[in-house]
Design a protein around this motif. Structure first.
Motif, PDB file in Angstrom:
ATOM      1  N   ILE A 233       0.843  -1.195   0.000  1.00 16.19           N
ATOM      2  CA  ILE A 233       0.000   0.000   0.000  1.00 16.19           C
ATOM      3  C   ILE A 233       0.879   1.246   0.000  1.00 16.19           C
ATOM      4  N   SER A 234       1.926   1.227   0.824  1.00  8.71           N
ATOM      5  CA  SER A 234       2.844   2.371   0.897  1.00  8.71           C
ATOM      6  C   SER A 234       3.512   2.628  -0.447  1.00  8.71           C
ATOM      7  N   ARG A 235       3.917   1.559  -1.138  1.00  5.64           N
ATOM      8  CA  ARG A 235       4.572   1.708  -2.438  1.00  5.64           C
ATOM      9  C   ARG A 235       3.591   2.238  -3.480  1.00  5.64           C
ATOM     10  N   LEU A 236       2.348   1.796  -3.424  1.00  4.32           N
ATOM     11  CA  LEU A 236       1.347   2.315  -4.355  1.00  4.32           C
ATOM     12  C   LEU A 236       1.115   3.806  -4.121  1.00  4.32           C
ATOM     13  N   ARG A 237       1.089   4.213  -2.874  1.00  9.86           N
ATOM     14  CA  ARG A 237       0.873   5.630  -2.562  1.00  9.86           C
ATOM     15  C   ARG A 237       2.001   6.495  -3.095  1.00  9.86           C
ATOM     16  N   GLU A 238       3.198   5.919  -3.193  1.00  7.97           N
ATOM     17  CA  GLU A 238       4.318   6.677  -3.741  1.00  7.97           C
ATOM     18  C   GLU A 238       4.160   6.889  -5.250  1.00  7.97           C
ATOM     19  N   LYS A 239       3.388   6.020  -5.901  1.00  2.00           N
ATOM     20  CA  LYS A 239       3.273   6.059  -7.352  1.00  2.00           C
ATOM     21  C   LYS A 239       2.038   6.823  -7.829  1.00  2.00           C
ATOM     22  N   ILE A 240       1.088   7.045  -6.929  1.00  4.69           N
ATOM     23  CA  ILE A 240      -0.109   7.819  -7.267  1.00  4.69           C
ATOM     24  C   ILE A 240      -0.321   8.832  -6.142  1.00  4.69           C
ATOM     25  N   ASP A 241      -1.347   9.648  -6.266  1.00  6.98           N
ATOM     26  CA  ASP A 241      -1.695  10.585  -5.198  1.00  6.98           C
ATOM     27  C   ASP A 241      -2.051   9.779  -3.953  1.00  6.98           C
TER      28      ASP A 241
END
Length: 222
Positions: A196-204
Motif C-alpha cells: 500500500i505504501s509503495r502504491l501511494r508513492e506512485k499515485i496521489d
C-alpha cells in the motif's frame, strides 16, 4: 497446458531440490545456475514465472531483473535471498521484482506465493480506470495525473480491487485473500502495508484512504 517456471539458483543441491518440488506440484521447470544461462534460456523459451537467487556467480539477480523489465518483460519475478536486509529487498522491488522469499524458506509459503503471482497473470486485460488514474494490466503500469510508473503484479491486484470497489471499504483480510491464497495463511500482515505504501508513492497518496482498524478505501478524484 503445463505452467513453466524458470528457476535461477547457483546452489546445485538447492536447485535440484526445488526443481523436484515444483515438478511434483505439476509445474514444468527450466533451470539455470548463472545469469548467462538464464539469459540464454529466456531468449529461447517461454515461461510464466521466474524464481531468482539474488547472488549469482557471474552477476546478480537484481540487475538481471532490471534489464528484463527495461526490455518489456513483465512475468512475475520472485527473489530468493539469504539477505534478510531491508535495503536489498527495496532494491529488488524497485528493479521490478514482484516478491521475495528469505532463505531458508518454508515450502508451503513459497508454493503459496507462486500460486498467488500466477493468479495475478490471469487478471482481465482491459485497462482499469478511475478518474485520472489508469492501470494497464498488460504492461503493469499505472498512470496518475499524467505520470506513469511501473507496478508489480501484487500491486496491480491490490489496485484493481480498490479501483473496482471505489468508495467501499475493503478489509485487510479481503485484500490479503486477493494477493495470496485464501486467508493469507503464510503472509505477515505487514506485507500488505508495504505494498500500500509503495502504491501511494506512485499515485496521489490521498486516493488510498486508511480506515483505521479495518482496511482501505479508494477515493475517486477528477
Amino acid at each position: 497446458m503445463e505452467t513453466i517456471i524458470l528457476l535461477i539458483e547457483d546452489d546445485t543441491i538447492l536447485r535440484e531440490g526445488m526443481g523436484e518440488l515444483l515438478s511434483r506440484e505439476g509445474y514444468g521447470v527450466l533451470s539455470a545456475g548463472s545469469v548467462r544461462e538464464a539469459e540464454t534460456i529466456a531468449a529461447k523459451e517461454d515461461f510464466a514465472l521466474c524464481l531468482m537467487d539474488v547472488g549469482l556467480p557471474d552477476g546478480n539477480g537484481v540487475s538481471l531483473c532490471k534489464k528484463w523489465r527495461e526490455e518489456g518483460q513483465y512475468f512475475p519475478i520472485i527473489f530468493l535471498t539469504a539477505l534478510d536486509d531491508e535495503i536489498q529487498v527495496v532494491r529488488a522491488l524497485d528493479a521490478g521484482g514482484s516478491d521475495y522469499v528469505t532463505k531458508p524458506f518454508r515450502t508451503q509459503e513459497l508454493l503459496s506465493r507462486i500460486r498467488a503471482h500466477l493468479r495475478g497473470r490471469s487478471m482481465g486485460t482491459s485497462p482499469a480506470k478511475s478518474g485520472s488514474v489508469t492501470m494497464d494490466i498488460n504492461r503493469l503500469t499505472v498512470t496518475a495525473d499524467g505520470k506513469t510508473a511501473y507496478i508489480t503484479p501484487t500491486e496491480a491486484r491490490i489496485l484493481q480491487a480498490l479501483m473496482q470497489n471505489s468508495g467501499c471499504v475493503l478489509t485487510r483480510s479481503i485484500l490479503l485473500e486477493k494477493i495470496w491464497d485464501a486467508g493469507g495463511a503464510f503472509i505477515d500482515d505487514n506485507t500488505l502495508s508495504v505494498h500500500i505504501s509503495r502504491l501511494r508513492e506512485k499515485i496521489d497518496a490521498d486516493r488510498i484512504q486508511t480506515i483505521r482498524g479495518v482496511g482501505y478505501r479508494w477515493e475517486e478524484k477528477k
